[in-house]
Design a protein around this motif. Structure first.
Motif, mmCIF file in Angstrom:
data_model
loop_
_atom_site.group_PDB
_atom_site.id
_atom_site.type_symbol
_atom_site.label_atom_id
_atom_site.label_comp_id
_atom_site.label_asym_id
_atom_site.label_seq_id
_atom_site.Cartn_x
_atom_site.Cartn_y
_atom_site.Cartn_z
ATOM 1 N N THR A 372 46.506 71.205 -23.417
ATOM 2 C CA THR A 372 46.930 71.214 -22.012
ATOM 3 C C THR A 372 47.542 72.551 -21.609
ATOM 4 O OG1 THR A 372 49.177 70.430 -22.456
ATOM 5 C CG2 THR A 372 47.462 68.752 -22.239
ATOM 6 N N GLY A 373 47.797 72.669 -20.309
ATOM 7 C CA GLY A 373 48.405 73.890 -19.781
ATOM 8 C C GLY A 373 49.910 73.919 -19.896
ATOM 9 N N VAL A 374 50.501 72.866 -20.496
ATOM 10 C CA VAL A 374 51.966 72.823 -20.645
ATOM 11 C C VAL A 374 52.383 72.791 -22.119
ATOM 12 C CG1 VAL A 374 52.399 71.772 -18.395
ATOM 13 C CG2 VAL A 374 51.943 70.294 -20.358
ATOM 14 N N GLY A 375 51.541 73.334 -22.999
ATOM 15 C CA GLY A 375 51.919 73.482 -24.400
ATOM 16 C C GLY A 375 51.924 72.207 -25.209
ATOM 17 N N ILE A 376 51.177 71.182 -24.773
ATOM 18 C CA ILE A 376 51.133 69.910 -25.496
ATOM 19 C C ILE A 376 49.695 69.584 -25.877
ATOM 20 C CG2 ILE A 376 51.485 67.401 -25.266
ATOM 21 C CD1 ILE A 376 53.926 68.069 -23.516
ATOM 22 N N LEU A 377 49.510 69.146 -27.117
ATOM 23 C CA LEU A 377 48.205 68.693 -27.599
ATOM 24 C C LEU A 377 48.188 67.174 -27.633
ATOM 25 C CD1 LEU A 377 47.070 71.494 -28.616
ATOM 26 C CD2 LEU A 377 46.268 70.230 -30.584
ATOM 27 N N LEU A 378 47.141 66.573 -27.050
ATOM 28 C CA LEU A 378 47.003 65.122 -27.010
ATOM 29 C C LEU A 378 45.776 64.709 -27.802
ATOM 30 C CD1 LEU A 378 47.662 64.723 -23.179
ATOM 31 C CD2 LEU A 378 49.265 64.204 -25.010
ATOM 32 N N PHE A 379 45.759 63.458 -28.281
ATOM 33 C CA PHE A 379 44.676 62.969 -29.138
ATOM 34 C C PHE A 379 44.217 61.607 -28.631
ATOM 35 C CE2 PHE A 379 47.598 65.671 -31.375
ATOM 36 C CZ PHE A 379 46.770 66.603 -31.981
ATOM 37 N N ALA A 384 39.179 53.071 -29.777
ATOM 38 C CA ALA A 384 40.184 52.166 -29.219
ATOM 39 C C ALA A 384 40.286 52.283 -27.703
ATOM 40 C CB ALA A 384 41.548 52.452 -29.847
ATOM 41 N N GLY A 385 39.751 53.389 -27.138
ATOM 42 C CA GLY A 385 39.822 53.587 -25.695
ATOM 43 C C GLY A 385 41.217 53.903 -25.202
ATOM 44 N N LYS A 386 42.038 54.554 -26.043
ATOM 45 C CA LYS A 386 43.408 54.912 -25.645
ATOM 46 C C LYS A 386 43.882 56.066 -26.524
ATOM 47 C CE LYS A 386 45.320 51.295 -28.647
ATOM 48 N NZ LYS A 386 46.130 50.065 -28.695
ATOM 49 N N TYR A 387 45.026 56.630 -26.145
ATOM 50 C CA TYR A 387 45.577 57.724 -26.940
ATOM 51 C C TYR A 387 45.997 57.215 -28.316
ATOM 52 C CZ TYR A 387 45.614 61.069 -23.119
ATOM 53 O OH TYR A 387 45.229 61.933 -22.129
ATOM 54 N N LEU A 388 45.862 58.087 -29.312
ATOM 55 C CA LEU A 388 46.207 57.749 -30.693
ATOM 56 C C LEU A 388 47.682 57.364 -30.772
ATOM 57 C CD1 LEU A 388 44.283 57.889 -33.143
ATOM 58 C CD2 LEU A 388 45.324 60.089 -33.725
ATOM 59 N N GLU A 389 47.954 56.238 -31.426
ATOM 60 C CA GLU A 389 49.330 55.746 -31.521
ATOM 61 C C GLU A 389 49.933 56.058 -32.880
ATOM 62 O OE1 GLU A 389 49.049 51.622 -30.607
ATOM 63 O OE2 GLU A 389 48.965 51.948 -28.444
ATOM 64 N N SER A 390 51.233 56.279 -32.886
ATOM 65 C CA SER A 390 51.951 56.590 -34.118
ATOM 66 C C SER A 390 52.056 55.350 -35.000
ATOM 67 C CB SER A 390 53.349 57.112 -33.772
ATOM 68 O OG SER A 390 54.140 57.197 -34.927
ATOM 69 N N SER A 391 51.843 55.536 -36.300
ATOM 70 C CA SER A 391 52.030 54.443 -37.255
ATOM 71 C C SER A 391 53.501 54.257 -37.607
ATOM 72 C CB SER A 391 51.230 54.723 -38.537
ATOM 73 O OG SER A 391 49.860 54.773 -38.259
ATOM 74 N N ASN A 393 56.109 54.788 -35.243
ATOM 75 C CA ASN A 393 56.719 54.132 -34.081
ATOM 76 C C ASN A 393 55.591 53.700 -33.146
ATOM 77 O OD1 ASN A 393 58.072 53.358 -31.770
ATOM 78 N ND2 ASN A 393 59.517 55.074 -31.817
ATOM 79 N N SER A 394 55.287 52.408 -33.143
ATOM 80 C CA SER A 394 54.117 51.906 -32.415
ATOM 81 C C SER A 394 54.235 52.080 -30.907
ATOM 82 C CB SER A 394 53.895 50.422 -32.737
ATOM 83 O OG SER A 394 55.052 49.676 -32.404
ATOM 84 N N SER A 395 55.431 52.272 -30.388
ATOM 85 C CA SER A 395 55.601 52.453 -28.944
ATOM 86 C C SER A 395 55.372 53.905 -28.514
ATOM 87 C CB SER A 395 57.006 52.021 -28.519
ATOM 88 O OG SER A 395 57.979 52.855 -29.136
ATOM 89 N N ARG A 396 55.069 54.766 -29.478
ATOM 90 C CA ARG A 396 54.926 56.190 -29.187
ATOM 91 C C ARG A 396 53.493 56.649 -29.436
ATOM 92 N NH1 ARG A 396 59.396 58.870 -32.216
ATOM 93 N NH2 ARG A 396 57.995 58.895 -33.987
ATOM 94 N N THR A 397 52.953 57.461 -28.533
ATOM 95 C CA THR A 397 51.629 58.049 -28.763
ATOM 96 C C THR A 397 51.790 59.391 -29.474
ATOM 97 O OG1 THR A 397 51.669 59.095 -26.584
ATOM 98 C CG2 THR A 397 50.579 56.937 -26.755
ATOM 99 N N VAL A 398 50.769 59.766 -30.211
ATOM 100 C CA VAL A 398 50.807 61.006 -30.987
ATOM 101 C C VAL A 398 50.604 62.203 -30.056
ATOM 102 C CG1 VAL A 398 49.688 62.319 -32.810
ATOM 103 C CG2 VAL A 398 49.941 59.845 -33.044
ATOM 104 N N HIS A 399 51.461 63.203 -30.161
ATOM 105 C CA HIS A 399 51.244 64.462 -29.467
ATOM 106 C C HIS A 399 51.950 65.569 -30.256
ATOM 107 C CE1 HIS A 399 55.271 63.495 -27.892
ATOM 108 N NE2 HIS A 399 55.396 64.796 -27.713
#
Length: 458
Positions: A372-379, A384-391, A393-399
């Protein structure tokens, strides 16, 4: 069945291996029925363009059923078969390592100091320990991840009679591309409207491609080991051929040839070709233009087949192709997934950060990495049709959040003057061959700001 590892089990005793449970066939038939039902469903709004598949392809033969029964999706079977040197067919998903590292939040950033270089636009791994990247200040650099040493590769100069751009109109190096056999590297020349080709692994000069473009070359893609396509801001596409004859000169002082394009064609309905990619599955070249169109060319005939206007797509600057053929287009507000067969939008992926802009995109198996243009990488997990989730902390997406790098004037001045917190744009990222290391780089998003950022995640 989407599994990380596939191992074909050949029974030594008995008719079937232990993994051959009949419920697999039932699951297969249920999945096929669901697919047929989905295809037969009539949408509320008729599509503008519909593609029909051969219905015979949906029927699984007895041979295919047997193959499903005799395939183990257990990673232990894959490792054991490899250790014992078995010849049974087996493969492991390319994103297995990176997916595990990401979901378990194991990546750590190691900042790469680039002194006073300006904005890294493109990068590729040359080997297990070297990354090559190009900058806005027209430097082609090689970074050794072990010694942390930086080496500059001399840029190549075209002939005087070729079209040259004034020095203040040079845009730097926007693309570095390695051919499939990893014997050649194509990138920008000293003149931003020309291309340069180097031999690998030595990075000796091979040739300069000139005379095809009148403006900056924004992107390139290899069709095979010899044929290369370039796209430019002058709205032209050029086809080049780098042959063995161009590589055989062996002298004490390296010399290089001057190459003319095999064909130069206007990209119809386009305004400034921003990105190009080769879709091997469909044998086609996809080009992205800044007026919001995607253009498809036949790779064998180098003829334009069609153009399609993208839905409300602004600042579309990056294009990625999945092995299965799906396209990902990065624009200001989202990442757009396109079905390569129909060019219909499959999904609009919101970046979760408003107005950040998508600056780079790549596929690693079924994981789409978004810079992204704000220094963050998303996955984004395509299955699954959604952003990769942390193993963890399940409430958090990986970035991954990049460090600030270097900017001139300094970030405190920018924060106070523009009333926004400074973060670098991630213009480029690339995984190594194992998928367990990630190189990210870029710099300030505003064109008038000078600076750089680079980081190695491992």
């Amino acid at each position: 069945i989407n599994a990380m590892a596939h191992t074909r089990i050949i029974p030594v005793y008995g008719r079937r291996p232990p993994c051959a449970t009949l419920c697999r066939i039932e699951e297969l038939h249920m999945r096929l029925r669901a697919m047929r039902l989905e295809r037969s469903r009539k949408p509320d709004k008729p599509e503008d363009f519909v593609c029909y598949e051969d219905s015979d392809d949906e029927e699984e033969s007895a041979v295919a059923e047997k193959q499903v029964l005799n395939t183990s999706y257990n990673f232990v079977d894959f490792v054991r078969g490899r250790e014992m040197g078995g010849r049974e067919p087996k493969w492991v998903g390319p994103e297995y390592g990176s997916r595990h590292i990401l979901t378990h939040e194991m990546f750590k950033e190691y900042s790469v100091s680039l002194s006073n270089m300006n904005k890294v636009f493109c990068s590729q791994w040359l080997s297990d320990r070297q990354v090559v990247f190009g900058t806005k200040c027209n430097k082609l650099m090689v970074y050794d991840v072990v010694t942390q040493k930086l080496d500059q590769i001399p840029s190549l100069q075209g002939r005087r009679d070729s079209i040259t751009l004034p020095q203040d109109q040079q845009c730097g190096i926007h693309s570095v591309q390695i051919n499939p056999s990893k014997t050649l590297l194509a990138t920008g020349a000293r003149n931003s409207s020309e291309i340069a080709v180097y031999r690998l692994p030595t990075l000796d000069p091979v040739c300069v491609g000139e005379g095809a473009h009148r403006d900056w070359v924004f992107d390139m893609c290899w069709l095979d080991d010899q044929f290369l396509v370039s796209g430019s801001r002058d709205t032209r596409m050029a086809l080049w051929r780098v042959q063995e004859d161009d590589m055989t000169t062996k002298q004490e002082v390296p010399t290089y040839n001057h190459l003319r394009a095999l064909a130069v064609k206007e990209c119809k309905s386009a305004q400034k070709v921003r990105a190009v990619a080769f879709n091997k599955s469909f044998q086609e070249i996809a080009a992205l233009s800044l007026n919001g169109y995607i253009h498809i060319w036949n790779a064998e005939t180098f003829k334009q087949k069609l153009s399609r206007k993208l839905p409300s797509c602004q600042e579309n600057v990056c294009l990625a192709v999945q092995d299965a053929g799906m396209y990902a287009v990065g624009c200001r507000s989202y990442t757009l997934l396109l079905d390569a067969r129909t060019l219909q939008a499959v999904k609009k992926i919101s970046p979760r950060y408003s107005g950040c802009g998508i600056r780079s995109a790549s596929f690693q198996g079924n994981v789409l990495t978004i810079g992204t243009g704000v220094g963050i990488l998303l996955f984004y997990d395509l299955r699954a049709g959604k952003y990769l989730e942390s193993s963890i902390n399940s409430s958090r997406t990986v970035h991954l959040k990049a460090s600030k790098g270097w900017v001139f004037p300094d970030e405190e001045y920018i924060d106070g003057f523009q009333h926004i917190k400074y973060t670098p744009a991630i213009y480029t990222h690339c995984y190594d061959s194992s998928g367990t290391r990630l190189f990210t780089a870029g710099g300030p998003l505003p064109a008038n700001l000078y600076g750089n950022y680079a980081g190695l995640w491992q």
